[in-house]
Motif scaffolding. Sequence first.
Motif, PDB file in Angstrom:
ATOM      1  N   GLY A   1      51.683 -65.738 -34.386  1.00  0.00           N
ATOM      2  CA  GLY A   1      50.838 -66.396 -33.390  1.00  0.00           C
ATOM      3  C   GLY A   1      50.993 -65.845 -31.982  1.00  0.00           C
ATOM      4  N   ASN A   2      52.245 -65.648 -31.547  1.00  0.00           N
ATOM      5  CA  ASN A   2      52.464 -65.169 -30.181  1.00  0.00           C
ATOM      6  C   ASN A   2      52.020 -63.713 -30.023  1.00  0.00           C
ATOM      7  OD1 ASN A   2      53.580 -67.555 -29.028  1.00  0.00           O
ATOM      8  ND2 ASN A   2      55.455 -67.152 -30.171  1.00  0.00           N
ATOM      9  N   ALA A   3      52.289 -62.911 -31.066  1.00  0.00           N
ATOM     10  CA  ALA A   3      51.835 -61.513 -31.033  1.00  0.00           C
ATOM     11  C   ALA A   3      50.321 -61.467 -30.957  1.00  0.00           C
ATOM     12  CB  ALA A   3      52.334 -60.769 -32.275  1.00  0.00           C
ATOM     13  N   THR A   4      49.670 -62.332 -31.706  1.00  0.00           N
ATOM     14  CA  THR A   4      48.201 -62.374 -31.702  1.00  0.00           C
ATOM     15  C   THR A   4      47.672 -62.699 -30.310  1.00  0.00           C
ATOM     16  OG1 THR A   4      48.178 -63.075 -34.011  1.00  0.00           O
ATOM     17  CG2 THR A   4      46.177 -63.499 -32.740  1.00  0.00           C
ATOM     18  N   ALA A   5      48.278 -63.715 -29.670  1.00  0.00           N
ATOM     19  CA  ALA A   5      47.832 -64.108 -28.323  1.00  0.00           C
ATOM     20  C   ALA A   5      48.003 -62.952 -27.337  1.00  0.00           C
ATOM     21  CB  ALA A   5      48.621 -65.328 -27.853  1.00  0.00           C
TER      22      ALA A   5
END
Lengths: 283, 111
Positions: free
Chosen positions: B73-77
Amino acid sequence: MKIVVASGKGGTGKSTVAANLAYSLIELQSVTLVDCDVEVPNLHLFFNPEPAIKEVFTIIPKIDSDLCTLCGDCGRFCRYGALTVLKDRVLVFEKMCHACGGCMIVCPEKAISECNYAVGRVEDSNPLPGLRLISGFLKEGEVLAPRVIKDAKAAAEGDGLIIIDSSPGIACPVIEAMDEADFCILVTESTPFGLHDLDLAVGVTKSLGLKAGIIINRSDGSDEDVRNYCRKMDLPVLLTIPFSREIASVQNRGDLISEKLPGWKEQFAGVYKECLELCGVDE
Amino acid sequence: MKICVTSKGAGADSAVEQRFGRSPFFVFVDSESGESKAVENPLVNESGGVGPRAVQLISGEGADVIITGQLGGNATAALQASGMKVFAYSGTGTVSEAVAQYKEGGLRQLI
């Protein structure tokens, strides 16, 4: 005197013990009960308080884009991944930040300042004469439980007798709840699961140099394994609460057995007396 | 155009790594010249927060496109804000094979 109630395993009866212990002592002295199970606090359900509310903040970095040169030093420094420096901007991941302040120190342009970020609240009330209830609530979706626990405990600081209800497990929130306590009551049940997790919790108290005693809850009378363990580890069994329909029905209504059933107030008062003795404190 | 592929080894003949932030290597391939360069990932054994940190590392190397297996999730953001395009490769082939498949338009775009 600061007593923390912990367990390792969830659902063993920490809140039951903490609430009943507090209730059993308020005729004798003022008690402050602190709910540090901040992800799912529920001690207030026993007491119906009308609390004063204070927000809990942590600090996160704020980037001044006029000063920032996108050099990347803050992002390389932050081991929690709270800052990502891209080609045209800096991203701040608030939930990843542990408020160490290191990014502000390493920034060569002084482009980073502190800004408040709300992670929860502390509710403070006096639901009964002689009883102060302080409850920590972590905001939904937030992760910094220790921050809220710290504020809840700080609100109680200076009070005479403080009883702290911790969360289950043995991770950061539990260690924060145990920090600077004088004694730890570990609540277990007579199952292999209760014993397994009790052993983990005992390990934490030993690492912290915290004196501990055991309460066996929902005992079906076959507690040999837990009792043998306690003997082996030199841990006193402070109280055994039987697995009974009468106790369960009081508990399930949100009532206290120390209030509704005869004898329990005295039993819990006796637990407190034993805690004092084990800590070498004169009454 | 510079293509970054998450990789188990230090060269274009190494197998593609499915993990993004904890990929042992990032192999950067120049799509015109075919030249490649491997960067060892210093975040492999970190306890957390590796996604956004890997994005900064790859962005700093000047990549335009990333080929990897899966994203958190954080990598995606962070990647959505980065302007880089991300494509999914779920096969067991090498970095070179994944790049070839990308050039043929055979990979699904994640971001």
